[in-house]
Write a protein that holds these residues in place. Sequence first.
Motif, PDB file in Angstrom:
ATOM      1  N   LEU A   1      37.129  23.817  59.769  1.00 19.48           N
ATOM      2  CA  LEU A   1      38.303  23.981  60.621  1.00 19.48           C
ATOM      3  C   LEU A   1      38.926  22.640  60.953  1.00 19.48           C
ATOM      4  CD1 LEU A   1      37.333  26.836  63.085  1.00 19.48           C
ATOM      5  CD2 LEU A   1      38.609  26.932  60.961  1.00 19.48           C
ATOM      6  N   GLU A   2      38.167  21.582  60.973  1.00 17.94           N
ATOM      7  CA  GLU A   2      38.724  20.250  61.215  1.00 17.94           C
ATOM      8  C   GLU A   2      39.641  19.862  60.060  1.00 17.94           C
ATOM      9  OE1 GLU A   2      39.636  16.721  63.107  1.00 17.94           O
ATOM     10  OE2 GLU A   2      38.724  18.592  63.824  1.00 17.94           O
ATOM     11  N   TRP A   3      39.183  20.164  58.839  1.00 18.34           N
ATOM     12  CA  TRP A   3      40.033  19.904  57.670  1.00 18.34           C
ATOM     13  C   TRP A   3      41.290  20.773  57.726  1.00 18.34           C
ATOM     14  CZ3 TRP A   3      41.319  23.564  53.925  1.00 18.34           C
ATOM     15  CH2 TRP A   3      42.021  23.086  52.827  1.00 18.34           C
ATOM     16  N   LEU A   4      41.114  22.053  58.103  1.00 22.49           N
ATOM     17  CA  LEU A   4      42.259  22.957  58.184  1.00 22.49           C
ATOM     18  C   LEU A   4      43.220  22.521  59.281  1.00 22.49           C
ATOM     19  CD1 LEU A   4      43.415  25.540  56.956  1.00 22.49           C
ATOM     20  CD2 LEU A   4      42.157  26.855  58.649  1.00 22.49           C
ATOM     21  N   ARG A   5      42.654  22.003  60.413  1.00 15.56           N
ATOM     22  CA  ARG A   5      43.529  21.531  61.501  1.00 15.56           C
ATOM     23  C   ARG A   5      44.349  20.326  61.065  1.00 15.56           C
ATOM     24  NH1 ARG A   5      43.885  17.868  65.473  1.00 15.56           N
ATOM     25  NH2 ARG A   5      42.049  16.752  64.735  1.00 15.56           N
ATOM     26  N   LYS A   6      43.720  19.411  60.346  1.00 10.08           N
ATOM     27  CA  LYS A   6      44.456  18.228  59.885  1.00 10.08           C
ATOM     28  C   LYS A   6      45.542  18.614  58.878  1.00 10.08           C
ATOM     29  CE  LYS A   6      40.733  14.909  60.660  1.00 10.08           C
ATOM     30  NZ  LYS A   6      39.773  13.956  60.025  1.00 10.08           N
ATOM     31  N   TYR A  57      54.464  22.927  68.451  1.00  8.16           N
ATOM     32  CA  TYR A  57      53.158  22.838  67.827  1.00  8.16           C
ATOM     33  C   TYR A  57      52.653  24.238  67.515  1.00  8.16           C
ATOM     34  CZ  TYR A  57      51.095  24.252  72.300  1.00  8.16           C
ATOM     35  OH  TYR A  57      50.768  24.943  73.437  1.00  8.16           O
ATOM     36  N   CYS A  58      51.689  24.294  66.601  1.00  7.79           N
ATOM     37  CA  CYS A  58      51.135  25.574  66.161  1.00  7.79           C
ATOM     38  C   CYS A  58      49.690  25.714  66.633  1.00  7.79           C
ATOM     39  CB  CYS A  58      51.161  25.683  64.634  1.00  7.79           C
ATOM     40  SG  CYS A  58      52.820  25.798  63.923  1.00  7.79           S
ATOM     41  N   PHE A  59      49.291  26.961  66.870  1.00 10.32           N
ATOM     42  CA  PHE A  59      47.864  27.256  67.017  1.00 10.32           C
ATOM     43  C   PHE A  59      47.579  28.588  66.339  1.00 10.32           C
ATOM     44  CE2 PHE A  59      49.590  29.185  70.923  1.00 10.32           C
ATOM     45  CZ  PHE A  59      49.007  30.443  70.876  1.00 10.32           C
ATOM     46  N   LEU A  60      46.337  28.754  65.906  1.00 10.72           N
ATOM     47  CA  LEU A  60      45.913  29.931  65.161  1.00 10.72           C
ATOM     48  C   LEU A  60      44.733  30.563  65.891  1.00 10.72           C
ATOM     49  CD1 LEU A  60      46.261  31.537  62.461  1.00 10.72           C
ATOM     50  CD2 LEU A  60      44.548  30.020  61.477  1.00 10.72           C
ATOM     51  N   SER A  77      41.518  19.470  69.294  1.00  9.88           N
ATOM     52  CA  SER A  77      40.353  19.885  68.519  1.00  9.88           C
ATOM     53  C   SER A  77      39.197  20.343  69.400  1.00  9.88           C
ATOM     54  CB  SER A  77      39.897  18.734  67.619  1.00  9.88           C
ATOM     55  OG  SER A  77      39.568  17.592  68.407  1.00  9.88           O
ATOM     56  N   LYS A  78      39.171  19.934  70.660  1.00  8.91           N
ATOM     57  CA  LYS A  78      38.086  20.327  71.548  1.00  8.91           C
ATOM     58  C   LYS A  78      38.136  21.818  71.895  1.00  8.91           C
ATOM     59  CE  LYS A  78      37.791  15.760  73.716  1.00  8.91           C
ATOM     60  NZ  LYS A  78      37.904  15.000  74.990  1.00  8.91           N
ATOM     61  N   ARG A  79      39.294  22.426  71.713  1.00 12.03           N
ATOM     62  CA  ARG A  79      39.436  23.836  72.083  1.00 12.03           C
ATOM     63  C   ARG A  79      39.058  24.768  70.927  1.00 12.03           C
ATOM     64  NH1 ARG A  79      45.021  24.376  75.452  1.00 12.03           N
ATOM     65  NH2 ARG A  79      44.014  26.341  76.022  1.00 12.03           N
ATOM     66  N   HIS A 115      51.918  28.357  54.417  1.00 12.68           N
ATOM     67  CA  HIS A 115      50.989  27.289  54.065  1.00 12.68           C
ATOM     68  C   HIS A 115      49.550  27.690  54.393  1.00 12.68           C
ATOM     69  CE1 HIS A 115      53.334  23.859  52.641  1.00 12.68           C
ATOM     70  NE2 HIS A 115      54.283  24.206  53.475  1.00 12.68           N
ATOM     71  N   VAL A 116      49.359  28.277  55.585  1.00 13.69           N
ATOM     72  CA  VAL A 116      48.016  28.711  55.964  1.00 13.69           C
ATOM     73  C   VAL A 116      47.515  29.778  54.996  1.00 13.69           C
ATOM     74  CG1 VAL A 116      46.654  29.847  57.753  1.00 13.69           C
ATOM     75  CG2 VAL A 116      48.352  28.135  58.384  1.00 13.69           C
TER      76      VAL A 116
END
Length: 683
Positions: free
Chosen positions: A198-203, A245-248, A261-263, A58-59
Motif C-alpha cells: 500500500l505504500e507503493w500504491l500510495r506513492k 487529494y484522493c483517498f481510497l 500514511s499513518k492512517r 489509474h487505480v
Amino acid sequence: MKKNKLQSFARRLTRRLVLTLLIVMSTVAFLIFVTGGAVISLDEAMRHLSMLETASEHVRRLLSDVHVGTTNQVPEMEESLDRPDRMLKLVERTIAQNPRIHSIGVSFVENYYPQKGRRYMPYAVRRDSTIHVSDVGNSRQDYLHEEWFQQTLTKKEGVWSEPYFEEGDTLNPLVAYLYPLFDKQGRAVAVVKSSVSLEWLRKRMETIEWVIYSREWTGHDKKESEKRRQTDNSEGEEIREMKPYCFLISGKGTFIIHPDSKRIVHDNYSSIVEGTTDPKAAEIGRKMKAGDDCLKNEDDVERCEKFDGRDSYVFYTPIRYTDWSLALVVPEMGVDLIAYIVGGLLVFFILLALLVVWLVSRFSIRRAVKPLKQLATSANEVAKGNFDTPLPRLKHNDEIKLLRDSFEDMQQSLTTYIAELKDTTASKAAIENELNIAHKIQMSMLPKTFPAYPNRSDIDIFGSLTPAKAVGGDLFDFYIHDEKLFFCIGDVSGKGVPASLVMAVARSLFRNVSAHVSEPEPIVKALNDAMTQGNDSNMFVTIFVGVLDLATGQLHYCNAGHDAPLLIGAEGCTSLPCDPNLPIGVMEDWQFTQQELTMQPGTTIFLYTDGLNEAENKDHEQFGMERVVQTAEQTKAEGITQSEAIVGRMTEDVTRFVDGAEQSDDLTMLAIRYTGNNDEFQK
C-alpha cells in the motif's frame, strides 16, 4: 410657463424610467451573478469529476495488472496440483514477471499434501530487488482458520482483501488479491494470495494526483509540475489548502490509500464522521460503501463542512471489480473562488454599463418626451372609449409622426372591430347555447342511471362517455329484454356536431331494430343498410353489438370494425376474438359475421373506443393497448371486480398519463360483469 411644465414632466418621467431600469438591471446583474457563478461552479465540478475518473482508471489499471498477472498463472497452477514442488517455481515466476506484486503465496487446504505436513504454502517475496522463495506453511501462523482463507474457498472468482500487515512486519501495509484453485473434481483446494504494498500504491497515487492537479488546474507540463510539487511540499498548508487529494477505502471503510500514511490500515472512514457535525459526512460514507458513483449521478456530489478538517466538496466513484471506493476531496475555495471572481467582474461591468445607459437615457428621454404630451392626452380619451377624439397635428415627419398616423389607423380599426365584435359575441353566445342544449340532449340518450339494475344480482354494468368537444360521436347503450342483455358501443368517424347526429341515428336504430331481433348480426346488418343509404358525407361507424343470455351466459356478438373488447376473468385478461368486418355505412349488402362464446360467472367484458388506447400526452405518446391491458390486469390482481371501479381505475390511469394534454378524441368505456346465479361472484 407651459414650457416649464413640459420640462418638469420630462424630468419625472426620466427619473421613473431610470429607476425602473436600475431595478431591472440590478435584478439582471444579480441573476447573472448567481447563475454565472453556478455555471462556473458546475464547470469546476465537471473538471473534478474528470480528475476523479482519471484517478480511478489509474487505480483500476494498477490493480488490473495484479489481477491479470495472478489469474494468468492459475490454469498452470491447477494443472500442477499433482506436483507440489513445482508450485515454488510458479510463484517465483509470477512475482518475477509482475513487478507490482510484493509477494505471492499459494495456501493449500489442510493435509492436501501429506508429505508436506498439515499446511503447505509455497511463498515468494520481493526484498531489495531480490526474490526469496520458500515454503512458509508450517512456519507462519495458522492460515487455515483465517477469515480470508475460508471465505475465498467458497467463491468462484477472485476478490480483494481488506488491508493488513504480514506477521512480524507492522511498517509495510499490504492488500492482497485472492483467487481460489480448483482440482479436476471442481473442489476448492487452495487460495492464491498476491499482495501489493500500500505504500507503493500510495506513492503511485500521489504522483497521479499531482499530474492531474497540474494538468487540470495550472496547465503546467510534467517537468514544471514536479518542480511545483516540490515547492508546494516545502511551503506547507498555504498552498495545500487549495489542492484536492484522493483517498481510497475498502468495503468496510478502512483507509487503503490516504495522503497521511499513518492512517492507512490503522484508521477508518468513521474518523472523518467523528471529526465533523455535518450529517452529510456519514451519508457520503454510506453511499461510497454502497457503490454509488458521482460519475453516473452528478447530484451525488456533496458539500460537507469540516470534512477531514476543511469545508470541501466530495466526489467519489467505485473501483471496478472491487468493493473499494475512491474519493476526491476538493476544498470549497478551490471550486467556488473562480466563480466569485468571475461573477464579481461581471457585475462590475454591468453596473458600469448601467451608468452609461442612465446618462444617455436621461438626455434622450428629455428630448423625446416633449411632443408626446398631446398625443398622450388624445390617447387617454380614446382609451375611455371616445374613438372619434381628434388627434393632434404634428409638424415634424419623424417616428412620432409615424406613431400618430399609426394610432389614427388603430383608432379607425378599433371602431370597426368593436362593432364587429358585438355581432360576433352575440352569434357566439347563441351557438354556445345551442351546443349546450345539444350536449344535454345527447347525454340524455345514453344510460346515465347506475347501478342500472339494482334489483338484479346476475349482472353489473357501468359506462361513461367523455366527448372531446361539446358534443361527440361516441355511443354506448344497453337494455334487458326477455332475460337477454342487448348492448352496443360505437365510434362515429369525425367529431363535433356531424358525428353527434350520426351517433343519435345509430343509437335510435339499435334500439328500434333490437326490439324485434334477438341476434346481433341482423341488428348490425340493418344498421349498415340504413347508414349506407344517402350517405353523401361518407361517414361511417365502428360498432360492437352483443346479446348476452343472462340465464346461460351465452354471448352472441358481431363486430363491425371496432376495437376488440377485453375479457377479464379467472384465466386473466385477454382480447375477445373478433372477425375483421367493415364498419357500418361503408359498403351496402356487406355480409357481417356473428360469433359466440360462453361467459363464465365472474367474467367482465370491457368495451372501449379508440379514445382510450389512442389518448396522447403532451409528447404525443399514445396510451396504447399495452397500458390498457396492464391496467385491467392490475384491477384483477387487486381484487377489483365492480364494473364502476374498473372503469374508474382505467379513467384514473389514462388521465394520469395524458397529464393535462388536450383531449383529441371522444373517450367511451363500458364494463359488463356477468355473475349468473353463482353466489360467490354475486358478493
